[in-house]
Design a protein around this motif. Sequence first.
Motif, PDB file in Angstrom:
ATOM      1  N   CYS A  86       0.826  -1.221   0.000  1.00 42.69           N
ATOM      2  CA  CYS A  86       0.000   0.000   0.000  1.00 42.69           C
ATOM      3  C   CYS A  86       0.857   1.268   0.000  1.00 42.69           C
ATOM      4  O   CYS A  86       0.597   2.220   0.741  1.00 42.69           O
ATOM      5  CB  CYS A  86      -0.950   0.017   1.200  1.00 42.69           C
ATOM      6  N   ILE A  87       1.899   1.269  -0.824  1.00 45.97           N
ATOM      7  CA  ILE A  87       2.781   2.428  -0.959  1.00 45.97           C
ATOM      8  C   ILE A  87       2.333   3.238  -2.173  1.00 45.97           C
ATOM      9  O   ILE A  87       2.123   2.677  -3.251  1.00 45.97           O
ATOM     10  CB  ILE A  87       4.248   1.974  -1.126  1.00 45.97           C
ATOM     11  N   GLU A  88       2.187   4.536  -2.016  1.00 48.98           N
ATOM     12  CA  GLU A  88       1.713   5.397  -3.083  1.00 48.98           C
ATOM     13  C   GLU A  88       2.877   5.850  -3.969  1.00 48.98           C
ATOM     14  O   GLU A  88       3.725   6.640  -3.552  1.00 48.98           O
ATOM     15  CB  GLU A  88       1.002   6.625  -2.508  1.00 48.98           C
ATOM     16  N   MET A  89       2.933   5.327  -5.200  1.00 44.94           N
ATOM     17  CA  MET A  89       3.950   5.793  -6.144  1.00 44.94           C
ATOM     18  C   MET A  89       3.606   7.206  -6.582  1.00 44.94           C
ATOM     19  O   MET A  89       2.462   7.512  -6.913  1.00 44.94           O
ATOM     20  CB  MET A  89       4.040   4.861  -7.356  1.00 44.94           C
ATOM     21  N   GLY A  90       4.601   8.071  -6.581  1.00 41.66           N
ATOM     22  CA  GLY A  90       4.383   9.477  -6.895  1.00 41.66           C
ATOM     23  C   GLY A  90       4.185  10.307  -5.654  1.00 41.66           C
ATOM     24  O   GLY A  90       4.281  11.540  -5.707  1.00 41.66           O
ATOM     25  N   SER A  91       3.899   9.662  -4.518  1.00 41.53           N
ATOM     26  CA  SER A  91       3.709  10.377  -3.262  1.00 41.53           C
ATOM     27  C   SER A  91       4.732   9.907  -2.226  1.00 41.53           C
ATOM     28  O   SER A  91       5.583  10.664  -1.789  1.00 41.53           O
ATOM     29  CB  SER A  91       2.290  10.161  -2.724  1.00 41.53           C
ATOM     30  N   ASP A  92       4.637   8.639  -1.835  1.00 40.65           N
ATOM     31  CA  ASP A  92       5.605   8.096  -0.879  1.00 40.65           C
ATOM     32  C   ASP A  92       6.983   7.956  -1.525  1.00 40.65           C
ATOM     33  O   ASP A  92       8.008   8.152  -0.875  1.00 40.65           O
ATOM     34  CB  ASP A  92       5.148   6.722  -0.372  1.00 40.65           C
ATOM     35  N   LEU A  93       6.985   7.610  -2.799  1.00 41.89           N
ATOM     36  CA  LEU A  93       8.233   7.450  -3.544  1.00 41.89           C
ATOM     37  C   LEU A  93       7.946   7.640  -5.032  1.00 41.89           C
ATOM     38  O   LEU A  93       6.796   7.632  -5.472  1.00 41.89           O
ATOM     39  CB  LEU A  93       8.877   6.082  -3.279  1.00 41.89           C
ATOM     40  N   GLY A  94       8.998   7.784  -5.793  1.00 42.83           N
ATOM     41  CA  GLY A  94       8.860   7.911  -7.233  1.00 42.83           C
ATOM     42  C   GLY A  94      10.161   7.535  -7.918  1.00 42.83           C
ATOM     43  O   GLY A  94      11.169   7.269  -7.268  1.00 42.83           O
ATOM     44  N   VAL A  95      10.131   7.509  -9.242  1.00 43.33           N
ATOM     45  CA  VAL A  95      11.309   7.141 -10.023  1.00 43.33           C
ATOM     46  C   VAL A  95      11.746   8.325 -10.858  1.00 43.33           C
ATOM     47  O   VAL A  95      10.939   8.927 -11.570  1.00 43.33           O
ATOM     48  CB  VAL A  95      11.012   5.934 -10.939  1.00 43.33           C
ATOM     49  N   ASN A  96      13.021   8.674 -10.735  1.00 43.87           N
ATOM     50  CA  ASN A  96      13.612   9.709 -11.583  1.00 43.87           C
ATOM     51  C   ASN A  96      14.420   8.997 -12.658  1.00 43.87           C
ATOM     52  O   ASN A  96      15.545   8.543 -12.421  1.00 43.87           O
ATOM     53  CB  ASN A  96      14.507  10.632 -10.750  1.00 43.87           C
ATOM     54  N   ASN A  97      13.844   8.879 -13.846  1.00 42.48           N
ATOM     55  CA  ASN A  97      14.498   8.140 -14.916  1.00 42.48           C
ATOM     56  C   ASN A  97      15.783   8.821 -15.388  1.00 42.48           C
ATOM     57  O   ASN A  97      16.750   8.151 -15.744  1.00 42.48           O
ATOM     58  CB  ASN A  97      13.543   7.977 -16.101  1.00 42.48           C
ATOM     59  N   GLN A  98      15.783  10.142 -15.381  1.00 39.49           N
ATOM     60  CA  GLN A  98      16.945  10.871 -15.876  1.00 39.49           C
ATOM     61  C   GLN A  98      18.152  10.661 -14.969  1.00 39.49           C
ATOM     62  O   GLN A  98      19.265  10.421 -15.444  1.00 39.49           O
ATOM     63  CB  GLN A  98      16.628  12.357 -15.989  1.00 39.49           C
ATOM     64  N   LYS A  99      17.942  10.749 -13.667  1.00 40.36           N
ATOM     65  CA  LYS A  99      19.040  10.562 -12.719  1.00 40.36           C
ATOM     66  C   LYS A  99      19.264   9.092 -12.368  1.00 40.36           C
ATOM     67  O   LYS A  99      20.283   8.742 -11.771  1.00 40.36           O
ATOM     68  CB  LYS A  99      18.774  11.368 -11.447  1.00 40.36           C
ATOM     69  N   GLY A 100      18.312   8.242 -12.731  1.00 37.47           N
ATOM     70  CA  GLY A 100      18.454   6.821 -12.466  1.00 37.47           C
ATOM     71  C   GLY A 100      18.383   6.471 -11.000  1.00 37.47           C
ATOM     72  O   GLY A 100      19.360   5.951 -10.430  1.00 37.47           O
ATOM     73  N   LYS A 101      17.225   6.738 -10.400  1.00 36.62           N
ATOM     74  CA  LYS A 101      17.092   6.431  -8.974  1.00 36.62           C
ATOM     75  C   LYS A 101      15.623   6.381  -8.566  1.00 36.62           C
ATOM     76  O   LYS A 101      14.742   6.910  -9.256  1.00 36.62           O
ATOM     77  CB  LYS A 101      17.818   7.469  -8.128  1.00 36.62           C
ATOM     78  N   ILE A 102      15.379   5.726  -7.430  1.00 41.22           N
ATOM     79  CA  ILE A 102      14.098   5.795  -6.733  1.00 41.22           C
ATOM     80  C   ILE A 102      14.252   6.835  -5.628  1.00 41.22           C
ATOM     81  O   ILE A 102      15.186   6.746  -4.822  1.00 41.22           O
ATOM     82  CB  ILE A 102      13.699   4.438  -6.121  1.00 41.22           C
ATOM     83  N   TRP A 103      13.403   7.852  -5.609  1.00 49.47           N
ATOM     84  CA  TRP A 103      13.457   8.858  -4.555  1.00 49.47           C
ATOM     85  C   TRP A 103      12.310   8.636  -3.569  1.00 49.47           C
ATOM     86  O   TRP A 103      11.255   8.108  -3.922  1.00 49.47           O
ATOM     87  CB  TRP A 103      13.372  10.278  -5.133  1.00 49.47           C
TER      88      TRP A 103
END
Length: 451
Positions: A86-103
């Motif tokens: 139940c983790i909200e992608m875009g809120s709790d975490l997201g992916v920065n494709n350009q920098k290559g990471k999960i934030w």
Amino acid sequence: RGEFEALGFTPKQVECLKKLKYDEDVTELLYGGAAGGGKSFLNTAWLVLNGLAYPGTNWFLGRHKKNQIFDANVQTTLPKVCDKFCIEMGSDLGVNNQKGKIWFKNGSNVLFIEMMKRPNEDADYDRYGSLEFTGGVIEEAAGIPYDGYNVVRQRIGRHLNKEFGILPKLLIVSNPSRNWMYRLFYKPFRDGNIEDYRDFLLSLVTDNSYIDRSYVNILNNLTGKEYERKRMGNWEFDDDPSIIFNYEALMDMLNNDFNEIHQGKQNFGSADIALYGSDKLVLGGFKGWKLTALLVKDKCDSKEAVEILKEFCKDNRIGRSNLVYDSDGIGSYLRGYFRGGRSFVNNGKPVNTPGDPNYYKNKRSQCWFGLAGLVNRRDVWTPPHVLGDYQEPLFEELLSIKDWKAEREGRKEIIPKSEIKQALGRSPDLGDMFMMRYDFELRGSRKSTYL
């Protein structure tokens, strides 16, 4: 709190997660084996849950190529992990494709790192030199060079570990492979002498209660090497089609005492030369294609190497013209002090094969393919009492020899030695000694025992 059962992990995944959280001795854990064991979900979940639990921490996820992380982990596995917990992608975490990471919204990050070798621009992995991680994962480690593993393992435990009481951990996940994982993790674990800071957990499809039963049936219907490796997680097998030595044939080398190729043949010698600061000095004595003597020495100076070689030939009744040695690099020293021997040039011109003068790239490739043919036909005998403790290292080295251009047209060529060293974490000195012995078998050779 370490209550992983409450999160719905399988018992084998719980065992792995508890070892990662509580075992103060183990800093490197290999979790691997058969297909369908839940490896990808486990490592992605471990990184995500740690990133959420400990604000500002810094983790990494490494694979051979960065695009593999986007294609597999980001697009396929990460959404499953987020949905499960139940983790909200875009809120709790997201992916920065350009920098290559999960934030993460709490300041944590999972950096994607590409672990392929870049010999022309970053052969020593200096690109990781300034990075500091709390912990990390190497996924699909069968394709990761030893140097890549060796560098990133030194970068963990360096970011907020003390502040949060997080033990430095490197989680390695992979299907069976006869590379550095076999030598450093699986074999020592199997033999009961693994280093205290390393551990191994075998993962099988039957350990994954969430797997679709139809996929289990597919694995159950496999046969031979595929069944052993993908269904049973057998680390003694490798299904890479470019490997030129048959595994069962290698095992038979220990018992091939029936072949006439060993009867009444001349004595031969093969020497892979090394001095201080280099690889091992390896000497092999043969009667036909029976290994009769083996001498391995870690370090020696040039004069000592010559004396060892002379004494070895005397003890095993090997004429100088029946001894071949590596003339590249250090071996070139012997030309002036061991006259009469047969020098071997790895990049030398191959002996033309009938009908196709460009069949092999060089003499090294020709001899490796020739040796594989003899071994696979059960024509080489290496009595266990002669090999001694070098049985496993020899087989590891031979299984690392691959057809470098198996799917490409042109001259047949063996994988470069630099890549073999990367896979093994050492030089294939024993294998090179065996390979050079084949030089006497080439058409037009002055001392042929087989062709």
